[in-house]
Design a protein around this motif. Structure first.
Motif, PDB file in Angstrom:
ATOM      1  N   GLU A  59      -4.432   4.267 -12.235  1.00 49.50           N
ATOM      2  CA  GLU A  59      -4.109   3.087 -11.528  1.00 49.50           C
ATOM      3  C   GLU A  59      -3.039   2.932 -10.491  1.00 49.50           C
ATOM      4  O   GLU A  59      -3.091   2.725  -9.347  1.00 49.50           O
ATOM      5  CB  GLU A  59      -4.058   1.832 -12.445  1.00 49.50           C
ATOM      6  N   ALA A  60      -1.751   3.491 -10.892  1.00 53.34           N
ATOM      7  CA  ALA A  60      -0.744   3.701 -10.182  1.00 53.34           C
ATOM      8  C   ALA A  60      -1.071   4.576  -8.835  1.00 53.34           C
ATOM      9  O   ALA A  60      -0.637   4.236  -7.860  1.00 53.34           O
ATOM     10  CB  ALA A  60       0.471   4.330 -10.823  1.00 53.34           C
ATOM     11  N   ALA A  61      -1.888   5.457  -9.061  1.00 55.98           N
ATOM     12  CA  ALA A  61      -2.110   6.658  -7.954  1.00 55.98           C
ATOM     13  C   ALA A  61      -2.871   5.792  -6.955  1.00 55.98           C
ATOM     14  O   ALA A  61      -2.795   5.884  -5.803  1.00 55.98           O
ATOM     15  CB  ALA A  61      -2.934   7.859  -8.585  1.00 55.98           C
ATOM     16  N   ARG A  62      -3.976   5.088  -7.594  1.00 57.55           N
ATOM     17  CA  ARG A  62      -4.775   4.170  -6.501  1.00 57.55           C
ATOM     18  C   ARG A  62      -4.119   3.157  -5.835  1.00 57.55           C
ATOM     19  O   ARG A  62      -4.297   2.834  -4.625  1.00 57.55           O
ATOM     20  CB  ARG A  62      -5.940   3.777  -7.500  1.00 57.55           C
ATOM     21  N   LEU A  63      -3.157   2.492  -6.499  1.00 57.51           N
ATOM     22  CA  LEU A  63      -2.431   1.255  -5.831  1.00 57.51           C
ATOM     23  C   LEU A  63      -1.621   2.154  -4.883  1.00 57.51           C
ATOM     24  O   LEU A  63      -1.298   1.684  -3.622  1.00 57.51           O
ATOM     25  CB  LEU A  63      -1.482   0.800  -6.907  1.00 57.51           C
ATOM     26  N   ALA A  64      -0.760   3.226  -4.979  1.00 59.80           N
ATOM     27  CA  ALA A  64       0.093   4.008  -3.984  1.00 59.80           C
ATOM     28  C   ALA A  64      -0.824   4.477  -2.922  1.00 59.80           C
ATOM     29  O   ALA A  64      -0.296   4.266  -1.547  1.00 59.80           O
ATOM     30  CB  ALA A  64       0.561   4.848  -4.761  1.00 59.80           C
ATOM     31  N   ALA A  65      -1.910   4.973  -3.296  1.00 58.68           N
ATOM     32  CA  ALA A  65      -3.000   5.590  -2.093  1.00 58.68           C
ATOM     33  C   ALA A  65      -3.402   4.254  -1.144  1.00 58.68           C
ATOM     34  O   ALA A  65      -3.242   4.396  -0.020  1.00 58.68           O
ATOM     35  CB  ALA A  65      -4.156   6.212  -2.625  1.00 58.68           C
ATOM     36  N   ALA A  66      -3.667   2.951  -1.699  1.00 58.19           N
ATOM     37  CA  ALA A  66      -3.955   1.957  -1.093  1.00 58.19           C
ATOM     38  C   ALA A  66      -2.999   1.551  -0.082  1.00 58.19           C
ATOM     39  O   ALA A  66      -3.083   1.153   0.995  1.00 58.19           O
ATOM     40  CB  ALA A  66      -4.530   0.896  -1.903  1.00 58.19           C
ATOM     41  N   ALA A  67      -1.539   1.337  -1.011  1.00 54.67           N
ATOM     42  CA  ALA A  67      -0.552   0.985  -0.161  1.00 54.67           C
ATOM     43  C   ALA A  67       0.099   1.835   1.079  1.00 54.67           C
ATOM     44  O   ALA A  67       0.595   1.487   1.962  1.00 54.67           O
ATOM     45  CB  ALA A  67       0.733   0.732  -0.972  1.00 54.67           C
ATOM     46  N   SER A  68      -0.357   3.279   0.980  1.00 57.18           N
ATOM     47  CA  SER A  68      -0.013   4.240   2.008  1.00 57.18           C
ATOM     48  C   SER A  68      -0.442   3.919   3.323  1.00 57.18           C
ATOM     49  O   SER A  68      -0.214   4.455   4.447  1.00 57.18           O
ATOM     50  CB  SER A  68      -0.295   5.590   1.539  1.00 57.18           C
ATOM     51  N   HIS A  69      -1.602   2.884   3.416  1.00 54.50           N
ATOM     52  CA  HIS A  69      -2.256   2.562   4.613  1.00 54.50           C
ATOM     53  C   HIS A  69      -1.685   1.505   5.182  1.00 54.50           C
ATOM     54  O   HIS A  69      -2.085   0.774   6.191  1.00 54.50           O
ATOM     55  CB  HIS A  69      -3.599   2.416   4.228  1.00 54.50           C
ATOM     56  N   LEU A  70      -0.654   0.858   4.434  1.00 50.93           N
ATOM     57  CA  LEU A  70       0.374  -0.441   5.227  1.00 50.93           C
ATOM     58  C   LEU A  70       1.113  -0.080   6.002  1.00 50.93           C
ATOM     59  O   LEU A  70       1.979   0.927   5.671  1.00 50.93           O
ATOM     60  CB  LEU A  70       0.795  -1.258   4.044  1.00 50.93           C
ATOM     61  N   THR A  71       1.101  -0.552   7.132  1.00 55.29           N
ATOM     62  CA  THR A  71       2.243  -0.301   8.356  1.00 55.29           C
ATOM     63  C   THR A  71       3.702  -0.582   7.624  1.00 55.29           C
ATOM     64  O   THR A  71       3.631  -1.723   6.752  1.00 55.29           O
ATOM     65  CB  THR A  71       1.893  -0.960   9.303  1.00 55.29           C
ATOM     66  N   GLN A  72       4.499  -0.043   8.359  1.00 58.98           N
ATOM     67  CA  GLN A  72       6.011  -0.497   7.859  1.00 58.98           C
ATOM     68  C   GLN A  72       6.213  -1.930   8.298  1.00 58.98           C
ATOM     69  O   GLN A  72       7.029  -2.743   7.413  1.00 58.98           O
ATOM     70  CB  GLN A  72       6.919   0.157   8.834  1.00 58.98           C
ATOM     71  N   LYS A  73       5.807  -2.604   9.203  1.00 58.05           N
ATOM     72  CA  LYS A  73       6.017  -3.861   9.547  1.00 58.05           C
ATOM     73  C   LYS A  73       5.306  -4.728   8.288  1.00 58.05           C
ATOM     74  O   LYS A  73       5.751  -5.763   8.288  1.00 58.05           O
ATOM     75  CB  LYS A  73       5.160  -4.334  10.941  1.00 58.05           C
ATOM     76  N   LYS A  74       4.031  -4.345   8.154  1.00 61.53           N
ATOM     77  CA  LYS A  74       3.468  -5.078   6.905  1.00 61.53           C
ATOM     78  C   LYS A  74       4.255  -5.061   5.736  1.00 61.53           C
ATOM     79  O   LYS A  74       4.238  -6.209   4.899  1.00 61.53           O
ATOM     80  CB  LYS A  74       1.965  -4.496   6.721  1.00 61.53           C
ATOM     81  N   LEU A  75       4.501  -3.712   5.276  1.00 61.03           N
ATOM     82  CA  LEU A  75       5.559  -3.743   4.288  1.00 61.03           C
ATOM     83  C   LEU A  75       6.611  -4.800   4.137  1.00 61.03           C
ATOM     84  O   LEU A  75       7.083  -5.245   3.231  1.00 61.03           O
ATOM     85  CB  LEU A  75       5.882  -2.335   4.160  1.00 61.03           C
ATOM     86  N   SER A  76       7.375  -4.811   5.391  1.00 56.19           N
ATOM     87  CA  SER A  76       8.520  -5.412   5.499  1.00 56.19           C
ATOM     88  C   SER A  76       8.294  -6.968   5.332  1.00 56.19           C
ATOM     89  O   SER A  76       8.901  -7.642   4.616  1.00 56.19           O
ATOM     90  CB  SER A  76       9.072  -5.133   6.896  1.00 56.19           C
ATOM     91  N   ALA A  77       7.144  -7.419   5.897  1.00 58.58           N
ATOM     92  CA  ALA A  77       6.610  -8.739   5.795  1.00 58.58           C
ATOM     93  C   ALA A  77       6.236  -9.211   4.176  1.00 58.58           C
ATOM     94  O   ALA A  77       6.716 -10.286   3.561  1.00 58.58           O
ATOM     95  CB  ALA A  77       5.585  -8.976   6.753  1.00 58.58           C
ATOM     96  N   LEU A  78       5.590  -8.171   3.701  1.00 57.00           N
ATOM     97  CA  LEU A  78       4.863  -8.267   2.396  1.00 57.00           C
ATOM     98  C   LEU A  78       6.297  -8.594   1.237  1.00 57.00           C
ATOM     99  O   LEU A  78       6.522  -9.337   0.239  1.00 57.00           O
ATOM    100  CB  LEU A  78       4.131  -7.358   1.767  1.00 57.00           C
ATOM    101  N   MET A  79       7.413  -7.507   1.433  1.00 55.70           N
ATOM    102  CA  MET A  79       8.251  -7.271   0.526  1.00 55.70           C
ATOM    103  C   MET A  79       9.693  -8.164   1.033  1.00 55.70           C
ATOM    104  O   MET A  79      10.524  -8.218   0.420  1.00 55.70           O
ATOM    105  CB  MET A  79       8.585  -5.826   0.138  1.00 55.70           C
ATOM    106  N   HIS A  80       9.407  -8.874   2.205  1.00 55.60           N
ATOM    107  CA  HIS A  80      10.853  -9.404   2.372  1.00 55.60           C
ATOM    108  C   HIS A  80      12.066  -8.156   2.598  1.00 55.60           C
ATOM    109  O   HIS A  80      13.119  -8.795   1.992  1.00 55.60           O
ATOM    110  CB  HIS A  80      11.018 -10.346   1.803  1.00 55.60           C
ATOM    111  N   ILE A  81      11.900  -7.212   3.057  1.00 55.76           N
ATOM    112  CA  ILE A  81      12.696  -6.284   3.191  1.00 55.76           C
ATOM    113  C   ILE A  81      12.889  -5.678   4.647  1.00 55.76           C
ATOM    114  O   ILE A  81      12.283  -6.031   5.595  1.00 55.76           O
ATOM    115  CB  ILE A  81      12.259  -4.919   2.373  1.00 55.76           C
TER     116      ILE A  81
END
Length: 246
Positions: free
Chosen positions: A30-52
């Motif tokens: 499950e961790a591998a599947r989540l990481a694979a899906a998250a790898s398609h998120l852009t840096q901008k999207k990650l910044s907004a999702l995680m507030h980082i």
């Protein structure tokens, strides 16, 4: 009795490790599947999702992209935030780590539920994240799986007790999903009348360590926890909601 902790954002993949035999996370796929899906998120999207910050977003985008090839480390020695400062795993004796393997569980947005010696790769994915593959929230993606795994561990351990030392964000994936036969005791740490997040996080780790060092399996014995000046406040506690004050 099984104690449950939240993970940490801060990670340590540099410090020396004791010579212990690592284990495989039960939700590694499950961790591998989540990481694979998250790898398609852009840096901008990650910044907004995680507030980082953009820099942290790049770091975590790189982690997800390189996840299959990233170094692994036992979870107990990989997390390094405030909770784990209180736990101070590096100074535990081997027999204490062995006890922790049976009586301590670490919640994780990516790995679900970790034993202390389960190998994990570096990541950041908080349980409260409003993203998951084909879901709007990570807690929805995990569903009942984490609670079921915890319930199985409690059944094997045989006391039927969970000591909840996790944050509300992480406990939300378990809350209301455990069998009625499992008793949950939650702990609140205060400085006088005040709740101080930093101190409370560190105290959760200290309580987990106290349980491990004393090899406590009786929930009532946990009322004797006294690290760093904390004491059980019977007047402010109920059967399943305890308060410790210093």
């Amino acid at each position: 009795m099984i104690a449950v902790l939240s993970p940490a954002k801060t990670l340590d993949y540099e410090s020396p490790l004791p010579a212990l035999t690592p284990t495989t996370p039960r939700f590694a796929d499950e961790a591998a599947r989540l990481a694979a899906a998250a790898s398609h998120l852009t840096q901008k999207k990650l910044s907004a999702l995680m507030h980082i910050s953009p820099a942290l977003a790049k770091l975590n985008a790189d982690r997800f992209r390189d996840f299959p090839h990233a170094p692994e480390r036992p979870a107990l020695f990989a997390f390094a935030g405030d909770v784990y400062t209180g736990l101070d795993a590096a100074t535990l004796e081997d027999e204490h780590v062995a006890f922790a393997q049976d009586h301590l569980r670490l919640l994780s947005g990516l790995y679900g539920l970790l034993r202390p010696l389960d190998l994990m790769r570096p990541y950041r994915l908080e349980m409260g994240t409003r993203w998951a593959p084909r879901k709007t929230k990570l807690t929805d993606w995990w569903g009942d799986r984490i609670a079921q795994a915890l319930a199985e561990d409690v059944a094997r351990e045989e006391t039927g007790i969970v000591l909840n030392l996790a944050s509300q964000e992480y406990w939300a994936v378990v809350a209301g999903r455990l069998p009625a036969s499992v008793r949950v005791v939650a702990v609140d740490f205060r400085d006088g009348d005040r709740f101080v997040s930093f101190h409370a996080k560190k105290a959760r780790g200290m309580m987990a360590r106290w349980m491990i060092e004393h090899r406590v399996t009786d929930i009532d014995a946990m009322r004797c926890f006294d690290s760093d000046g904390y004491a059980f406040d019977a007047g402010a506690s109920s059967d399943d909601q305890w308060r410790f004050v210093r």
